[in-house]
Design an enzyme around this catalytic site. Structure first.
Site, short mmCIF file in Angstrom:
data_model
loop_
_atom_site.label_atom_id
_atom_site.label_comp_id
_atom_site.label_asym_id
_atom_site.label_seq_id
_atom_site.Cartn_x
_atom_site.Cartn_y
_atom_site.Cartn_z
CG HIS A 158 -1.83 -1.19 1.30
ND1 HIS A 158 -2.97 -1.37 0.56
CD2 HIS A 158 -1.69 -2.32 2.05
CE1 HIS A 158 -3.52 -2.53 0.85
NE2 HIS A 158 -2.76 -3.14 1.75
CB SER A 279 17.63 21.19 -13.22
OG SER A 279 16.87 22.35 -13.45
#
Length: 517
Positions: A158, A279
């Site tokens: 989960h 980036s």
């Protein structure tokens, strides 16, 4: 009047617009070697069966052998005006030998069985390549170090931390899934490697073909016996596409874990710089772009599977040009899947896990609570449901006090309050994540011995599958070499009957054996 090879009944040619819309030469390029091989085998059998004159067959196979050499030299180019690989090759033969000789090559054959044969020959090579690439990755994942067994990290259910596992356990889990992909690909190979050649358009032919002999020359395991089914079938391509989609999904699941776990919030693992980018604006970033693309490109394979199912579902038996759309889709899936397998194997070599961070998260997330519940069952004799309740209550109290199972004295006190005291030193041994990992000794569990057993099974299976793949490759190579050798001998004047008998006898003795359908 049109000059197309099929144009006898037409008064005008197709327009450039229609040609551009219908041509497949760009897609067919990868079928060239298979089409040439198929043509040679077909013509040799036409001559042996007395369907075309032997002198004509000698000239045709000699020309085809020259074209094959041109292709290997990178000098063979398909021309758009001839629509596809089949008409291109036939036109080249006719230009070399004239219509009376070259025009005999297509006797007792349709482009319907021809294209299906070519595609199956190409696809079986791809399946073997995919099998080998998966085995390379499985071998990489099962090369386990002592550190892989000592490094713990949370296993998740989960998306919540559940129980501690080792890196070795994680690696072998993904290898186990990949081994099923190998079995799927191998199953698909058995249904792909069936020969439709000789089915012609859909109904067979009145010429006395020997379909079994051409199948043998082309390395097929068997003949697809029903002519209409042979030319109509695309389920083998859909089955292969499904195997590629499932395999891509398995790679995507591993990539998703790498993407998540390399983030600052987890800090569990890191891939090498060569598989990341920075980036353009943020200097601090190290983005796991390869893993992200693995995750994203799995959607291509899923999309191709849906496209193929959709394209085929409304087509009645017998060839329709809808089926022409199978190859552009499938080629895309093939290219994406194979390149992904290779880059994932390379990336896996650089993957590193942080032992301290993994243990820290195991402690912080109460990952050994189940082992404490198990201890109460075995040591105190309470039922598992009672122990589950007791330990759950202790965890709730620890959370409310911003403590963890690492606070051993507090845990011991809380258990005593519940009427089930456990000594601090016992708790220390019991709740340590690595001890819990090695305590799960059941088959397939996380203990070092269990993981080593599974890894050994995986490596044994990988070796067996690799041997099978090598045998199949050798069988296909022998069939191609035998066919080309027979063509050279026939072109040089050797008797066709005797030459083919020798080649077929050799292949019958060396054939690796038929797959079960």
């Amino acid at each position: 009047m049109t000059q197309k090879l099929w144009g006898g009944r037409f008064e005008e040619d197709i327009t450039p617009e229609v040609l551009d819309y219908t041509l497949t030469v760009d897609i067919d390029v990868r079928l060239i070697p298979h089409d040439l091989w198929q043509n040679i085998a077909h013509v040799l059998l036409l001559a042996r069966q007395g369907i075309v004159p032997q002198d004509a067959a000698r000239s045709i196979v000699a020309t085809l052998a020259k074209l094959d050499q041109q292709h290997r030299d990178g000098a063979l180019t398909l021309r758009a005006e001839y629509e596809d690989v089949h008409l291109n090759v036939e036109q080249m033969v006719i230009e070399e030998l004239g219509l009376d000789v070259g025009g005999r090559m297509h006797t007792a054959r349709s482009r319907n069985d021809q294209v299906s044969t070519d595609a199956r020959m190409y696809l079986r090579d791809v399946l073997l390549e995919a099998i080998d690439a998966n085995l390379d990755l499985i071998d990489r994942l099962t090369q386990l170090t002592d550190q892989d067994f000592r490094t713990v990290l949370p296993g998740y259910t989960h998306s919540q931390a559940a129980q501690p596992i080792s890196v070795a356990f994680w690696r072998t889990a993904h290898a186990s899934a990949l081994l099923r992909d190998v079995r799927r690909l191998r199953d698909a190979f058995g249904r792909v490697n069936e020969s439709p050649l000789g089915a012609c358009a859909l109904a067979g032919t009145s010429f006395p073909l020997d379909r079994e002999a051409t199948a043998q020359l082309l390395g097929f395991d068997r003949v697809l016996s029903h002519a209409l089914d042979a030319t109509s079938a695309r389920d083998h391509m859909i089955e292969a596409a499904a195997a590629f989609a499932l395999g891509s999904n398995n790679l995507s699941r591993m990539a998703e874990e790498i993407v998540m776990w390399s983030g600052h919030e987890y800090r569990l693992c890191e891939v090498g710089d060569a598989f990341t980018t920075g980036s353009s604006i943020m200097p601090q970033k190290k983005n796991p772009v390869v893993a992200e693309l693995v995750r994203g490109r799995s959607g291509r394979a899923t999309g191709v599977l849906v496209q193929l199912l959709t394209a085929v579902k409304g087509v009645t038996l017998g060839y329709s040009c809808d089926l022409q759309e199978d190859k552009p889709f499938l080629w895309q899936s093939i290219d994406s899947y194979l390149s992904t397998l290779r880059v994932v194997e390379s990336q896996t070599r650089t993957l590193r896990f942080d032992p301290q961070r993994g243990e820290e998260l195991c402690w912080d997330n109460f990952s050994t609570a189940t082992e404490l519940a198990n201890h109460l069952v075995s040591a105190a004799g309470v039922s598992f449901r009672q122990s589950h309740h007791i330990v759950g209550k202790v965890v709730g109290q620890l959370i409310s006090r911003q403590a963890t199972l690492r606070d051993l004295e507090l845990v011991s006190s809380m258990l005593a309050d519940e009427g089930h005291p456990v000594a601090v030193d016992v708790l220390g041994e019991l709740l340590a994540p690595l001890n819990a990992v090695n305590g799960y000794t059941s088959g397939g569990g996380t203990s070092t011995a269990s993981v080593m057993d599974v890894a050994a099974e995986l490596r044994t299976s990988s070796t067996a599958h690799r041997g099978w793949s090598r045998t199949r490759r050798d069988g296909l190579a022998a069939a191609r070499a035998g066919t080309l050798r027979g063509a050279d001998d026939v072109a040089g004047g050797a008797p066709i009957d005797k030459t083919l008998a020798a080649v077929l006898d050799e292949l019958a003795h060396d054939h690796p054996g038929q797959e079960q359908s």
